[in-house]
Design a protein around this motif. Structure first.
Motif, PDB file in Angstrom:
ATOM      1  N   PRO A 237      -7.257  -9.526   0.243  1.00 26.88           N
ATOM      2  CA  PRO A 237      -8.314  -8.752   0.221  1.00 26.88           C
ATOM      3  C   PRO A 237      -9.174  -6.876   0.046  1.00 26.88           C
ATOM      4  CG  PRO A 237      -6.926  -9.776   2.394  1.00 26.88           C
ATOM      5  CD  PRO A 237      -5.929  -9.758   0.850  1.00 26.88           C
ATOM      6  N   ASP A 238      -8.123  -6.761   0.970  1.00 24.60           N
ATOM      7  CA  ASP A 238      -9.154  -5.193   0.205  1.00 24.60           C
ATOM      8  C   ASP A 238      -8.543  -4.715  -0.963  1.00 24.60           C
ATOM      9  OD1 ASP A 238      -8.419  -4.946   3.237  1.00 24.60           O
ATOM     10  OD2 ASP A 238      -6.403  -4.528   2.712  1.00 24.60           O
ATOM     11  N   ALA A 239      -8.354  -4.811  -1.452  1.00 23.46           N
ATOM     12  CA  ALA A 239      -8.382  -4.382  -3.400  1.00 23.46           C
ATOM     13  C   ALA A 239      -9.885  -4.790  -4.031  1.00 23.46           C
ATOM     14  CB  ALA A 239      -6.597  -4.869  -4.300  1.00 23.46           C
ATOM     15  N   TYR A 240      -9.139  -6.514  -3.302  1.00 23.56           N
ATOM     16  CA  TYR A 240     -10.626  -7.010  -4.049  1.00 23.56           C
ATOM     17  C   TYR A 240     -12.284  -6.852  -3.671  1.00 23.56           C
ATOM     18  CZ  TYR A 240      -7.796 -10.804  -6.556  1.00 23.56           C
ATOM     19  OH  TYR A 240      -7.132 -11.229  -7.634  1.00 23.56           O
ATOM     20  N   ALA A 241     -12.041  -6.746  -2.007  1.00 21.22           N
ATOM     21  CA  ALA A 241     -13.609  -6.036  -1.287  1.00 21.22           C
ATOM     22  C   ALA A 241     -13.513  -4.719  -1.356  1.00 21.22           C
ATOM     23  CB  ALA A 241     -13.239  -6.135   0.008  1.00 21.22           C
TER      24      ALA A 241
ATOM     25  N   ALA D 581      -5.303 -13.529  11.919  1.00 21.50           N
ATOM     26  CA  ALA D 581      -3.916 -13.605  12.045  1.00 21.50           C
ATOM     27  C   ALA D 581      -3.620 -12.797  10.514  1.00 21.50           C
ATOM     28  CB  ALA D 581      -3.272 -15.032  12.209  1.00 21.50           C
ATOM     29  N   ASP D 582      -4.576 -13.581   9.925  1.00 20.91           N
ATOM     30  CA  ASP D 582      -3.914 -12.579   8.542  1.00 20.91           C
ATOM     31  C   ASP D 582      -3.716 -10.984   7.809  1.00 20.91           C
ATOM     32  OD1 ASP D 582      -3.381 -13.734   5.958  1.00 20.91           O
ATOM     33  OD2 ASP D 582      -5.273 -12.324   4.800  1.00 20.91           O
ATOM     34  N   ARG D 583      -4.581 -10.831   9.465  1.00 23.47           N
ATOM     35  CA  ARG D 583      -5.277  -9.457   8.990  1.00 23.47           C
ATOM     36  C   ARG D 583      -3.380  -8.445  10.136  1.00 23.47           C
ATOM     37  NH1 ARG D 583      -7.330  -7.008   5.530  1.00 23.47           N
ATOM     38  NH2 ARG D 583      -5.787  -8.291   4.840  1.00 23.47           N
ATOM     39  N   MET D 591       1.790  -3.829   6.712  1.00 23.65           N
ATOM     40  CA  MET D 591       1.423  -2.557   7.004  1.00 23.65           C
ATOM     41  C   MET D 591       3.027  -1.944   8.169  1.00 23.65           C
ATOM     42  SD  MET D 591      -0.944  -2.107   5.005  1.00 23.65           S
ATOM     43  CE  MET D 591      -1.618  -0.354   5.531  1.00 23.65           C
ATOM     44  N   GLY D 592       3.115  -2.458   8.965  1.00 27.66           N
ATOM     45  CA  GLY D 592       4.207  -2.293  10.085  1.00 27.66           C
ATOM     46  C   GLY D 592       5.394  -1.509   8.967  1.00 27.66           C
ATOM     47  N   LEU D 593       5.777  -2.291   7.696  1.00 29.33           N
ATOM     48  CA  LEU D 593       6.755  -1.572   7.161  1.00 29.33           C
ATOM     49  C   LEU D 593       6.747  -0.255   6.446  1.00 29.33           C
ATOM     50  CD1 LEU D 593       9.478  -2.224   6.023  1.00 29.33           C
ATOM     51  CD2 LEU D 593       8.684  -3.225   3.978  1.00 29.33           C
ATOM     52  N   ALA D 594       5.639  -0.248   5.954  1.00 30.40           N
ATOM     53  CA  ALA D 594       5.363   1.046   5.312  1.00 30.40           C
ATOM     54  C   ALA D 594       5.266   2.488   6.321  1.00 30.40           C
ATOM     55  CB  ALA D 594       3.426   0.547   4.652  1.00 30.40           C
ATOM     56  N   ARG D 595       4.435   2.166   7.353  1.00 31.43           N
ATOM     57  CA  ARG D 595       4.264   2.948   8.792  1.00 31.43           C
ATOM     58  C   ARG D 595       6.044   3.066   8.511  1.00 31.43           C
ATOM     59  NH1 ARG D 595      -1.414   0.768  10.175  1.00 31.43           N
ATOM     60  NH2 ARG D 595       0.089  -0.921  11.032  1.00 31.43           N
TER      61      ARG D 595
END
Lengths: 511, 101, 482, 633
Positions: A237-241, D581-583, D591-595
């Protein structure tokens, strides 16, 4: 140099030519991009037209040593799996470049160069027959794509582009290790270390057991992220948006296909046992993706995110078809790859045209646009109908065959997935409804209908929509023999693995 | 009277360890430098001892190399330390911490 | 010592003589002024000529054999390593030609030390005995100590020199002690004889300490701590040159010791070196993530690359050996190339070493920006560049040696590295150019960039020839010690 | 041989009209648009009529699907994947030709009516394009030779229904109603699609001829496969034909232009489900349980919708509920195996319901789009001809002899009585309600005080609108002749041939006396209904009633509310939750892993303190570790 090499080389030459043109000569730059991509399409169309439908094997093969010392081969070829995808890719690039000329003002030079590099990467991905060569193109298309998002995207482009890049690369990283391991396995069987896929497939690798599963998962992770498969989709969603709509179109139409293509090209012949063993799991993921993506798409207020989740939902059908492992479903998945490329691509192009007119991407900002732009509304309607798989449009052929094949293999999955068709109708009609229907918003009445050049971009796509929807034979015929052979080989390898003793799986385990 | 070889080796090890500890605990760059010289001399002692033990002259030969190296090290080292002192008016290694992270 | 011996060490000899001549000529020409403001073409062209001659002698000569009673070995392995070292020297000279007069660094000393450091790395690559290795290591590191501190008016440069010197000497002491213990265990310092000796605890201890010295020079964890500080403090061209030449020397030495001489102990050192490789890759890449200073970022990146190189050493065997050799040359090209682009920039007459200084580069110097992107992409190990092929070889070697863990960590940390490399790349391709930063035009730097670009592309697209050469070298070297 | 050409022409002519008006309609004059659209349909109707003539004339080449004569027209192979082959095939037999004639005839009339009705609407060209596309889809639906090909038309008419309901798309209600119609019918279509898959599994094809031929051999009577297939297909039919519980879209569909309601939502599209079941009767007859269910659903829908129509204040929506109710009769008919009775009622219903809608349209036309009966009244004086037309339709609907509705409904009821008495009872009760609500509608609209007073300039419609109404009125009056008989099969049934009863055994006709009693009973009930209605709504002498029941009725037994609470609400909530929930979950994990990686990178930077002694200590630690490793080996 055969036509396939030209397909790779021409965009590179075009990029070089664009690099030589002055930065402020935007028209000339765009012409370079357009002419190059049209030439590429002409070659691709020639290849597609002259492709012999009945043969299962590779055609237009080009074979040259690349690095003999480590078994790398420059091996290109197209077969039923790839010939139409190559044509699709080559078709979409002129359209994308044309749309970009209308939607992205300024900085044409970098865009044209990067886009042409991307074309090389994408076309190469579908033609490479050497594992490493494939990987080169596979990753090679990521970098231009990253820059296209990071440099030409929306306000949140930098993090979105980085997320896209790292996420997809993390998946392919494991594949790199796995494909080396596959080459070692091939060496144990054939006594020769090579990355050439046909050579590796010449006799069964005899992997079997957990080792095959591990390698399969490493490959599949890469492909699943690219498609994307739930729950590995959150980069999407981020990339597409954030990407400019033209780039999003390429992301959704071509790059997502590369993932599905990879499953068919590599996982199915290399790991038939694991394909079968993991079929139920991946089918469940596919069904979740179909329904989950559809539901979320329905709840989105940003049209690009709506289409993004919708695209993910549609990719779920393709995944489902692949793991049904029978002829109708695989054929359906293959044709659906083309369809999804056309329909989703067109949807994103239309989104781009809307955003270019109003500067807003939230659907709440629209309403009644059909009054001021009837042709645009009609085009959007046709494309949406194709995407929601109305019979007579291309989308139906694919989803029909996928669901039919899946119904034979996994009835429960097919039944659940069939409700995805309703979900698709829900969010696509919501998309149409919120933008084109309802009371006319201020300023939208004078929005302006499709211009001639915009029409020129959409008309070919719409023509394909109806052509494939009404007469899909040319597409289906081109892939049938290959798919048939693929399934037969997989079945044969499986029986061989069941009967013969397992060859010890050494490489890849610690001493 | 000859001291047995293990004693030489033990002495070498002790010297080396002393030098090592010196590097870790002393603050003055000069003293740190001297500690390193002690370590190198411990190496020399070890070479000589092993050469005696093995009856091979190579060991003694090596000592010369190490000595030369140590000498060069002193030349360069002192030059740098002098420059550092001129620039920062200190030779305390704890004060030389512009660069970090 | 015979004439034959002298012919074999010819390349080193040429460079050494050139170093002395350049030093003297410069001193004579400037009258001993240490901070000249004018370019010194004599030093530049003299050094370049020496490097060229050495290269021709080395590659064109094709004379193999041991010299000085086996202490010095000239074989194809040496040739490849020399190629990398000489490439580093040549590019280093070209890249610094604009920088030196601008910040008033003494050209004579700089070029002499640069040539000597190259000699050190070449000697390490050619070592047939531990004492040669020791000598080479010291020649290399002494030159680098001085180079790091060569900007005598910069406190940072001096701090870099001091830290490098003290820690380097400290590590050297361990290295020397290691030689002593090995000598004690085997009675020999000849690598062939050590390889043939019976394993013992004492030998093990000696090898362990030997590892320390080499690992220090190669900036492998936990002996890496000097690298970020020294890289940041040293003048930019020094950092650039140092980052590659030290690796060439250290890894040539590691290859000579482990996969070649101690092949039969691979079961012991393999896992150890693999562990070092793993922690080095992880630390280097993670610590680089949020660096804002480009030199420091490249320092951590250099640590990470040491980890990648170590994968090959740990894998051992011919495959490990040649993949490291391949990687070394690639690393020289791409790393020096990246530094070279930085050398084109100046912030108020000083080094432009912050990420944001690169902003808008694509608008001002599109070719330089494109080259920078290429180098960064290559450093990240992405395809169509030499960096990818080189990493592929390393991972292949690791899997071939049944060491999947370093390979896996290698690919995963490569993904992490993409974050910081491409962050830099997008900075260069977007934004407005800062006022304070100027872009220099310099033909020599440009030439260096063209060479590096060509190398990265050539080795990325058509690696077959060089691959065959390194494979041949590794086989020959392995056969010679057996 | 003309048959293939004609068969192809029937759907393609309106398709050509669609293409012409769709692509260039904007540049045509209003007149050209109308000529193109009506001409295309007229030509298609003519082709269908010729087809009828041809098949009466030509010797039948085979006796395939319905046991009667049939001609197969293969266009080309559409979808092919291994053993899965779907040719685009047209099937010309009495059933499809009869349907094509009904569709074409009513369609043509409504096209002509629309010319007057839509006069002045700026979207005229679009309207006729959609209408022509609908005709093409509907013709295709009835002529298709296999289920998969039929699905093209099946979804095509659904699409056109959506497009035409939402024709005035700037009205939010119209747009929403269109989407609702599409989604609800599509829900049923999932069943249709799955039915196609089951058919492929059972027969290896969906060809009607093969399915009919092999139904006996491949499907065990009452077996799981047969029941599943029948139920899945019925789900599709229930969606398209607005049966319980999928009827909810049809009342809302009245947002569309009234001719559309007449054509699509009364005469043609909504009867597609009935047609499909009749077409595949051989399959359905193998699943008695499913047939029982179909009949029960039909009966319950008939009475339920009739009751709902009783309290509906909106004229068009009354007609919509009426349509639902009448469709219920048709399902009742096919559920008890009275397939030709179903088709008969389909036909007569097409006539009288289209007539009612057109008359209602004339009312709206006169009142500027008003549909609320509470604001009407006394129109009989001002729209006498419209009133007459409506009255004819209403009487037919109520089942008053000798109008067509009487014959067809009566045939169904008598068949139902033979099958299960309770079905008959429900049907008769529904007939009574039907008489009441249609009288109520008639009374509220045309009788009583003139609520509009002097402002009204309302007048009867122009001839282009009136003519179709009169033709339909004529058909309503005469249509009974198609199926009228006490002892013999009617014309229609004879035309469709006894093949419709293949597998069900020979038609068992009840004796004249019993039949007469039944007829008398239903006529009596209808008359009683009219009388009650008269008393309640005209004389207003009967009052009261049960408020609770009225509430229940006016909320249609809260079925819409149940949907909102039980289906739409949860789905919407789930979608929202999933979107969040998707976010916050799926993405946050990544993102937690990345952080975490980033944080550990920062922590590692902390090791680089800048102090030389720390660095030396690292070296020492390294030395000790490596030494320990080597010494321990």
């Amino acid at each position: 140099m055969g036509p396939l090499t030209w397909l790779i080389a021409l965009p590179l030459l075009g990029a070089a030519a664009a690099a030589a043109v002055g930065r402020d000569r935007e028209r000339a730059l765009r012409m370079v991009g357009l002419v190059t991509s049209v030439l590429v399409f002409a070659i691709a169309a020639l290849v597609w037209g002259r492709f012999a439908p009945g043969a299962a094997s590779l055609q237009f093969e080009e074979h040259a040593p690349w690095v003999p010392g480590v078994g790398l081969v420059y091996h290109l070829g197209v077969d039923g799996l790839s010939v139409s995808l190559v044509a699709l890719t080559a078709l979409l690039f002129p359209l994308a470049l044309g749309a970009a000329a209308q939607q992205l003002a300024g900085r044409a030079k970098g865009f044209v160069i990067t886009a042409l590099l991307l074309e090389t990467g994408m076309l190469g991905t579908f033609m490479a027959q050497d594992l490493v060569l494939f990987y080169v193109f596979w990753e090679g298309m990521l970098i231009p794509m990253y820059f296209l998002i990071a440099l030409w995207g929306g306000p949140g482009r930098a993090p979105a582009a980085m997320k896209f890049l790292l996420y997809t690369m993390a998946g392919s990283a494991l594949m790199l290790v796995a494909l080396v391991a596959v080459a070692f396995a091939g060496e144990r069987i054939a006594g020769r270390f090579t990355f050439d896929l046909p050579a590796l497939l010449a006799r069964p690798l005899g992997l079997g057991g957990p080792y095959e599963s591990v390698l399969f998962l490493a490959f599949t992770a890469a492909f699943a992220i690219k498609m994307p498969v739930w729950p590995l989709h959150t980069w999407l969603p981020d990339a597409y948006a954030e990407a400019p709509p033209v780039v999003t179109m390429l992301l959704a139409s071509v790059m997502a296909k590369a993932g599905a293509y990879g499953l068919l090209r590599f996982c199915l012949p290399l790991f038939p046992e694991a394909m079968r063993a993991f079929g139920p799991l991946l089918s469940v993921l596919a069904v979740i993706g179909i329904l989950y993506g559809g539901a979320i798409a329905w709840a989105q207020g940003d049209m690009r995110r709506l289409l993004a989740y919708g695209s993910m939902s549609h990719m779920g059908f393709i995944l489902l078809g692949i793991f049904a492992l029978n002829l109708p479903a695989l054929q359906g998945s293959l044709i659906q790859m083309i369809n999804h490329g056309i329909s989703t691509g067109a949807l994103f192009l239309i989104a781009g045209m809307l955003i270019a007119r109003t500067g807003r991407a939230d659907t709440d900002g629209y309403g009644g646009a059909g009054a001021g732009a009837p042709t645009l509304a009609a085009a959007a309607m046709i494309v949406a109908l194709s995407s929601l798989a109305l019979p007579g449009t291309n989308g139906f052929i694919g989803e029909f065959l996928i669901l039919l094949g899946t119904f034979q293999a996994r009835p429960a999955a097919a039944v659940l997935a069939a409700f995805g068709v309703v979900a698709a109708a829900a969010y696509l009609l919501a998309f149409i409804g919120r933008i084109f229907h309802g009371p006319v918003r201020d300023g939208l009445a004078s929005m302006g209908d499709l211009r001639r050049e915009e029409l020129a971009i959409l008309v070919p796509l719409i023509a394909v929509i109806f052509w494939v929807g009404l007469y899909p034979r040319p597409l289906l015929a081109r892939s049938e023999a290959t798919v048939r052979a693929l399934l037969a080989n997989a079945a044969a390898a499986q029986t061989a693995a069941r009967q013969g003793p397992h060859v010890a799986a050494g490489g890849g385990t610690s001493p | 009277m000859t001291v047995p070889a293990p004693y030489h080796l033990a002495l070498s090890a002790v010297l080396f360890t002393l030098g090592m500890v010196g590097v870790l605990v002393r603050r003055s760059a000069l003293v740190v430098f001297m500690s390193i010289e002690v370590m190198l001399n411990a190496v020399n002692l070890a070479f000589v001892t092993f050469a005696r033990l093995r009856g091979v002259v190579d060991g003694q030969l090596l000592v010369f190399f190490v000595l030369v190296v140590a000498a060069v090290e002193v030349v360069i080292g002192l030059a740098i330390i002098v420059d550092v002192f001129r620039a920062m008016e200190t030779v305390d290694v704890d004060d030389v911490d512009l660069l970090r992270g | 010592m015979s004439t034959a011996d002298l012919v074999l060490v010819g390349p080193e000899l040429v460079l050494t003589i050139a170093a002395v001549v350049v030093l003297l000529q410069d001193a004579w020409a400037t009258g001993g002024v240490l901070e000249p403001q004018t370019p010194r073409p004599a030093a530049v062209w003299g050094s370049l000529a020496a490097v060229g001659l050495a290269l021709v002698w080395d590659v064109g000569g094709r004379r193999w054999g041991p010299a000085f009673g086996g202490m010095y070995v000239r074989d194809q392995f040496t040739m490849i390593a020399d190629l990398a070292a000489l490439a580093a020297a040549g590019l280093g000279i070209l890249l610094s030609s604009a920088y030196l007069p601008r910040v008033r660094l003494p050209a004579g000393e700089y070029h002499a030390l640069l040539l000597l450091a190259t000699v050190g790395a070449m000697v390490m690559a050619a070592s047939g005995s531990l004492i040669t290795l020791f000598l080479g290591l010291e020649i290399l590191s002494f030159s680098l100590y001085v180079l790091a501190a060569i900007a005598r008016r910069s406190r940072r440069s001096l701090e870099a020199g001091l830290k490098y010197l003290l820690l380097g000497a400290f590590a050297t002491a361990f290295f020397a002690y290691g030689i002593a213990l090995i000598f004690g265990a085997t009675g020999s310092i000849d690598l062939r004889e050590i390889g043939a000796a019976r394993p013992s605890r004492l030998l093990g201890a000696g090898i362990a300490l030997l590892t320390v010295g080499l690992a220090f020079e190669g900036a492998l964890v936990p002996f890496h701590a000097w690298a970020p500080d020294v890289y940041e403090g040293a003048p930019l061209p020094v950092t650039a040159f140092m980052s590659v030449v030290a690796k060439v020397g250290a890894f040539a030495g590691l290859l000579r010791v482990f996969p070649l001489a101690l092949a039969h102990l691979a079961g012991v050192w393999g896992p150890m070196l693999a562990a070092i490789a793993v922690v080095t890759m992880i630390l280097g890449n993670l610590a680089a993530l949020f660096q804002t200073n480009l030199k420091r970022l490249l320092a951590y990146s250099g640590i990470a690359h040491a980890g990648y190189l170590m994968i090959g050493v740990a894998a051992g065997g011919p495959a490990g050996t040649w993949s490291v050799l391949f990687y070394l040359l690639v690393y020289v090209a791409m790393n020096l190339g990246a530094f070279g682009v930085l050398l084109l920039l100046a912030r108020q007459g000083m080094e432009a070493d912050r990420v944001e200084d690169l902003a808008g580069l694509s608008g001002r110097a599109p070719w330089a920006a494109a080259a920078l992107v290429l180098f960064l992409v290559s450093l990240a190990g992405l395809p169509l560049t030499a960096g990818f092929i080189a990493k592929l070889y390393l991972f292949r070697a690791a899997l071939g040696a049944h060491q999947p863990v370093p390979a896996l960590v290698g690919v995963l940390t490569s993904v992490v590295s993409v974050y910081y490399y491409l962050r830099v790349a997008s900075a260069a391709l977007s934004g407005g150019a800062p006022q304070a930063v100027a872009v220099l035009r310099n033909r020599l730097v440009g030439a260096a960039l063209v060479l590096a670009t060509a190398g990265v592309l050539w080795l990325g697209l058509f690696p077959a020839g060089f691959t065959a050469a390194v494979q041949q070298a590794a086989r020959q070297a392995a056969a010679a010690v057996r | 041989m003309l048959i293939p050409v004609l068969a192809v022409l029937v759907p393609t002519l309106p398709l050509a009209g669609w293409a012409l008006n769709g692509l260039w309609g904007g540049r045509f004059t209003r007149r050209t648009v109308a000529i193109v659209a009506c001409g295309a349909v007229a030509a298609a109707f003519a082709a269908a009529a010729l087809l009828l003539w041809q098949i009466r004339l030509a010797p039948p080449p085979g006796r395939a699907p319905a046991g009667g004569p049939s001609w197969i027209v293969d266009l080309y192979s559409w979808i092919g994947a291994g053993s899965i082959q779907v040719p685009l095939r047209l099937l010309v037999d009495p059933l499809s030709v009869a349907m094509a004639l009904v569709v074409g005839g009513v369609g043509l009339l409504i096209h002509v009516y629309s010319v007057g009705y839509m006069d002045g609407d700026p979207g005229c060209a679009r309207y006729f394009a959609y209408l022509n596309l609908f005709m093409a889809s509907m013709f295709w639906l009835v002529l298709a030779g296999n289920l998969a090909a039929m699905f093209i038309g099946w979804e095509g008419v659904g699409l056109c229904s959506y497009l035409l309901i939402a024709f005035w798309f700037t009205r939010p209600a119209a747009a929403a109603a269109g989407v609702k119609a599409f989604l609800v019918t599509r829900l049923g279509d999932v069943g249709f699609l799955l039915g196609i898959f089951v058919a492929f599994g059972v027969f290896g094809t969906t060809d009607f001829g093969v399915m009919t031929r092999d139904a006996g051999a491949r499907l065990a009577l009452g077996g799981g496969a047969a029941t599943a297939l029948a139920l899945l297909l019925f789900a599709g039919a229930a969606g398209k034909s607005a049966q319980l519980p999928l009827y909810v879209w049809l009342p809302d569909a009245m947002e569309g232009p009234t001719p559309v309601s007449a054509l699509i939502h009364a005469a043609t599209m909504v009867t597609a489900g009935v047609y499909m079941i009749v077409r595949l009767h051989a399959v359905f007859l193998r699943a008695p349980a499913a047939m029982d269910l179909i009949a029960a659903v039909g009966a319950v829908t008939a009475i339920f919708a009739a009751a709902a129509a009783l309290v509906e204040p909106d004229l068009k929506r009354v007609l919509a509920y009426s349509t639902i109710s009448q469709l219920g009769y048709m399902f009742l008919a096919v559920g008890v195996g009275a397939f030709s009775a179903g088709i008969f009622h389909l036909t007569s219903h097409a006539f009288f319901k289209a007539l009612l809608f057109l008359a209602a349209g004339a009312v709206m036309h006169a009142l500027g789009g008003e549909t609320d009966m509470r604001r009407m009244g006394g129109l009989a004086r001002r729209l006498p001809r419209t009133t007459a037309a409506f009255a004819i339709g209403a009487l037919a609907l109520a089942g008053i002899p000798p109008l067509s509705g009487f014959f067809s409904k009566d045939l169904i009821l008598s068949e139902a009585f033979r099958a299960q008495a309770w079905l008959w009872a429900v049907g008769v009760a529904a007939a009574g309600l039907t008489a009441v609500y249609i009288l109520r509608a008639f009374a509220l609209t045309f009788l009583g005080a003139d609520l509009r007073g002097a402002e009204g300039t309302a007048h009867d419609p122009p001839p282009s609108m009136a003519a179709p109404m009169w033709i339909l009125a004529g058909l309503t009056v005469a249509g009974g002749g198609l199926g009228w008989s006490f002892t013999h099969p009617g014309i229609l049934e004879r035309f469709l041939l006894t093949g419709l009863r293949a597998g069900a055994g020979p038609p068992a006709r009840a004796g004249g006396a019993g039949e007469g009693t039944l007829v008398a009973a239903s006529v009596l009930v209808a008359v009683a209904g009219i009388v009650v209605g008269w008393l309640v709504y005209v004389r207003r002498s009967l009052r009261g009633g049960v408020p609770a029941l009225a509430g229940l009725l006016s909320h249609r037994f809260y079925i819409e509310e149940a949907y909102a609470v039980g289906v739409i609400g949860p789905v919407r909530a789930l979608a929202r939750v999933a979107a969040v929930a998707d976010r916050t979950v799926t993405d946050a994990a990544v993102m937690g892993l990345a952080r975490a990686l980033g944080r550990s990178g920062q922590a590692l930077r902390g090791l680089e303190t800048g102090y030389l002694r720390h660095y030396a200590a690292f070296v020492l630690v390294g030395v000790l570790l490596i030494l320990a490793y080597w010494v321990s080996r």
